[in-house]
Scaffold this motif. Structure first.
Motif, PDB file in Angstrom:
ATOM      1  N   GLU A 160      42.641  51.044  43.399  1.00 50.37           N
ATOM      2  CA  GLU A 160      42.484  50.257  44.622  1.00 50.37           C
ATOM      3  C   GLU A 160      41.794  48.930  44.343  1.00 50.37           C
ATOM      4  N   ASN A 161      40.713  48.979  43.601  1.00 50.94           N
ATOM      5  CA  ASN A 161      39.960  47.756  43.316  1.00 50.94           C
ATOM      6  C   ASN A 161      40.774  46.767  42.491  1.00 50.94           C
ATOM      7  N   ASN A 162      41.477  47.277  41.482  1.00 49.56           N
ATOM      8  CA  ASN A 162      42.242  46.375  40.616  1.00 49.56           C
ATOM      9  C   ASN A 162      43.463  45.795  41.339  1.00 49.56           C
ATOM     10  N   PHE A 163      44.073  46.582  42.226  1.00 45.04           N
ATOM     11  CA  PHE A 163      45.182  46.019  43.000  1.00 45.04           C
ATOM     12  C   PHE A 163      44.660  44.991  44.001  1.00 45.04           C
ATOM     13  N   ALA A 164      43.488  45.236  44.549  1.00 45.76           N
ATOM     14  CA  ALA A 164      42.874  44.254  45.452  1.00 45.76           C
ATOM     15  C   ALA A 164      42.586  42.955  44.706  1.00 45.76           C
ATOM     16  N   VAL A 165      42.126  43.057  43.457  1.00 44.96           N
ATOM     17  CA  VAL A 165      41.901  41.860  42.631  1.00 44.96           C
ATOM     18  C   VAL A 165      43.217  41.129  42.411  1.00 44.96           C
ATOM     19  N   PHE A 166      44.289  41.900  42.187  1.00 49.64           N
ATOM     20  CA  PHE A 166      45.617  41.305  42.020  1.00 49.64           C
ATOM     21  C   PHE A 166      46.025  40.526  43.275  1.00 49.64           C
TER      22      PHE A 166
ATOM     23  N   CYS B  76      45.155  39.212  32.257  1.00 51.35           N
ATOM     24  CA  CYS B  76      44.052  40.179  32.216  1.00 51.35           C
ATOM     25  C   CYS B  76      44.004  40.993  33.506  1.00 51.35           C
ATOM     26  N   VAL B  77      44.266  40.353  34.634  1.00 52.08           N
ATOM     27  CA  VAL B  77      44.316  41.059  35.915  1.00 52.08           C
ATOM     28  C   VAL B  77      45.408  42.130  35.873  1.00 52.08           C
ATOM     29  N   ILE B  78      46.562  41.765  35.322  1.00 55.57           N
ATOM     30  CA  ILE B  78      47.671  42.714  35.217  1.00 55.57           C
ATOM     31  C   ILE B  78      47.287  43.885  34.320  1.00 55.57           C
TER      32      ILE B  78
ATOM     33  N   LYS C 211      32.906  39.074  43.574  1.00 58.07           N
ATOM     34  CA  LYS C 211      32.745  39.603  42.220  1.00 58.07           C
ATOM     35  C   LYS C 211      33.913  39.238  41.311  1.00 58.07           C
ATOM     36  N   ALA C 212      35.068  38.984  41.900  1.00 55.85           N
ATOM     37  CA  ALA C 212      36.271  38.727  41.099  1.00 55.85           C
ATOM     38  C   ALA C 212      36.146  37.410  40.339  1.00 55.85           C
ATOM     39  N   SER C 213      36.558  37.452  39.079  1.00 53.17           N
ATOM     40  CA  SER C 213      36.520  36.238  38.254  1.00 53.17           C
ATOM     41  C   SER C 213      37.604  35.279  38.733  1.00 53.17           C
ATOM     42  N   PRO C 214      37.324  33.982  38.729  1.00 55.51           N
ATOM     43  CA  PRO C 214      38.328  33.015  39.190  1.00 55.51           C
ATOM     44  C   PRO C 214      39.536  32.979  38.261  1.00 55.51           C
ATOM     45  N   ILE C 215      40.708  32.757  38.837  1.00 53.09           N
ATOM     46  CA  ILE C 215      41.930  32.633  38.053  1.00 53.09           C
ATOM     47  C   ILE C 215      42.091  31.167  37.678  1.00 53.09           C
TER      48      ILE C 215
ATOM     49  N   VAL D 131      39.126  45.846  51.201  1.00 53.01           N
ATOM     50  CA  VAL D 131      38.857  45.977  49.764  1.00 53.01           C
ATOM     51  C   VAL D 131      38.785  44.587  49.132  1.00 53.01           C
ATOM     52  N   LYS D 132      39.700  43.705  49.530  1.00 54.26           N
ATOM     53  CA  LYS D 132      39.673  42.324  49.026  1.00 54.26           C
ATOM     54  C   LYS D 132      38.373  41.633  49.416  1.00 54.26           C
ATOM     55  N   ASP D 133      37.930  41.846  50.662  1.00 57.65           N
ATOM     56  CA  ASP D 133      36.679  41.227  51.112  1.00 57.65           C
ATOM     57  C   ASP D 133      35.493  41.710  50.291  1.00 57.65           C
ATOM     58  N   SER D 134      35.540  42.987  49.886  1.00 57.57           N
ATOM     59  CA  SER D 134      34.401  43.562  49.166  1.00 57.57           C
ATOM     60  C   SER D 134      34.310  43.074  47.726  1.00 57.57           C
ATOM     61  N   ILE D 135      35.442  42.589  47.159  1.00 58.44           N
ATOM     62  CA  ILE D 135      35.429  42.183  45.749  1.00 58.44           C
ATOM     63  C   ILE D 135      35.533  40.667  45.551  1.00 58.44           C
TER      64      ILE D 135
END
Length: 328
Positions: free
Chosen positions: A233-239, A189-191, A177-181, A170-174
Motif C-alpha cells: 500500500e505504501n509503495n503504491f501510494a508513493v508511485f 527506484c520507486v518501481i 516522507k517521500a523522496s522527490p522525483i 495513504v498518499k497524504d500520510s507519505i
C-alpha cells in the motif's frame, strides 16, 4: 436489423407504446405515435439529436441505435471477412459447429478482448441463473446488450474512483516522507520498491497518438484494494504520488481499465520515451526479485552492481526531459 426494428425492439423492452415514446421525445399529443410509427417503419429517419434523445429515453447506448443492417448471408460473410482482416479473427470447425476465435493476448486489441470477456461472462451468468431461460432473464440480457458499453464503462469508472479514494489518505500520510522525483533513476527506484514489496504487475510499452512512446504499467484492481501487506500500500501510494509530481511537470498520464478473466486491470500510461526505455530494466528487476531466493550471493552482487550502474547512466533530470517534449 434496421434502425426502425431496433427502435421497436427497445421500445417494447421498456413497455412503452409508440405514443408514450413519442411524448417522451417531446412530440405533440397528435403526432407522437405517428412519428414513432414512421421511424419504426423506416419511412422517416430520426435526426441525430432525436436519436440521442431516444437513446437517453430508452436507456440504451447510442451505438445500439446505429443504422447497420445485415440482411443477407452475403452481408454476414462480408462482416466476417472484415473481422478476419482487421481483428485477426479465425474460423474453426468441429463435427457440428463452426467457431469464430480471436487471439486472447493481442496488445493492440486489448479493449476488444476485454469486451469479449465481459460478454462471455454475462452470457454465462445468464445460463447459470436458475431461471436463465425465463422471459425476465432474457429481457435483462437484451437490456444489458442495449446499454453496452455504458454499464461496463460505469463499472470501470467506479473502480478507478475506488482506487483513488482508497489511496488518497495513504498518499497524504507519505507525502512529507517521500523522496522527490528529480531524475528518471528516482522513478526506477520507486518501481523497484513496489516489486520488492511483493506487488505483481505487468510492464510493456505502447506507441500512443502523436507517435509518443509510453511506459505501460498494468495492475489488478484487487491487488491494490486488497493488498497483501501495508508495504505494498505504501509503495503504491508513493508511485501515485510520483505520478502526480510528473504530471505537475507537464507529463501526461493516461489511465485505462479493462476486465479480463483474471480480473479488472488498471493501466497507467506514462507518456515519456525516457521512461518507456526502462521497460526492459523493469522486466529484469521483476525476474530477479521473483528468483532472488534461489540465487547465489555472487549472482545477487552482480545484479546489484549492474543496477547501480544503470541508475547512474540513466540519471536524467526528469523535469527537463518532460519540458523538452511538452514545452509550452
Amino acid at each position: 436489423m434496421t434502425l426502425g426494428e431496433k427502435i421497436r425492439k427497445y421500445r417494447i423492452l421498456h413497455n412503452l407504446s409508440q405514443k408514450e415514446l413519442g411524448l417522451k421525445l417531446g412530440f405533440s399529443n397528435t403526432t407522437a405515435d405517428v412519428r414513432i410509427r414512421q421511424y419504426e417503419s423506416g419511412t422517416k429517419i430520426p435526426r441525430d439529436d432525436i436519436r440521442q434523445k431516444m437513446a437517453d429515453v430508452l436507456d440504451v447506448d447510442i451505438s445500439a441505435l446505429s443504422d447497420i443492417d445485415i440482411k443477407s448471408d452475403e452481408d454476414v460473410m462480408q462482416v466476417l471477412f472484415y473481422l478476419s482482416e482487421i481483428f485477426d479473427m479465425d474460423i474453426e470447425k468441429t463435427d457440428d459447429k463452426f467457431y469464430l476465435s480471436f487471439p486472447a493476448n493481442q496488445d493492440n486489441r486489448e479493449q476488444l478482448i476485454s469486451y469479449l470477456n465481459v460478454w462471455y461472462a454475462q452470457k454465462k451468468n445468464l445460463q447459470n441463473t436458475a431461471n436463465g431461460t425465463s422471459g425476465e432473464s432474457i429481457r435483462e440480457y437484451e437490456l444489458w446488450k442495449s446499454r453496452f458499453p455504458q454499464d461496463i464503462n460505469q463499472y470501470w469508472k467506479q473502480q478507478h474512483e475506488r482506487i483513488n479514494a482508497y489511496y488518497a489518505p495513504v498518499k497524504d500520510s507519505i507525502k512529507d516522507k517521500a523522496s522527490p522525483i528529480e531524475t528518471t533513476s528516482d522513478f526506477l527506484c520507486v518501481i523497484r520498491n513496489m516489486i520488492q514489496s511483493g506487488l505483481i504487475f505487468e510492464v510493456n510499452t505502447k506507441m500512443l497518438d502523436g507517435n509518443i512512446a509510453a511506459l505501460k504499467l498494468s495492475f489488478l484492481v484487487d491487488d491494490l484494494i486488497e493488498a497483501k501487506n501495508k508495504e505494498i500500500e505504501n509503495n503504491f501510494a508513493v508511485f501515485l504520488y510520483a505520478l502526480d509530481t510528473l504530471k505537475s511537470y507537464g507529463m501526461p498520464v493516461r489511465t485505462e481499465l479493462l476486465t479480463f478473466e483474471k480480473g479488472t486491470q488498471i493501466t497507467y500510461y506514462l507518456c515519456l520515451s525516457q521512461l518507456a526505455a526502462f521497460a526492459e530494466n523493469i522486466e529484469k528487476i521483476i525476474i530477479f526479485e521473483l528468483s532472488k531466493a534461489n540465487k547465489t550471493q555472487w549472482e545477487i552482487d552482480l545484479f546489484e552492481s549492474t543496477y547501480e550502474k544503470d541508475l547512474k547512466r540513466f540519471a536524467l533530470n526528469i523535469r527537463e526531459e518532460i519540458e523538452k517534449v511538452y514545452k509550452k
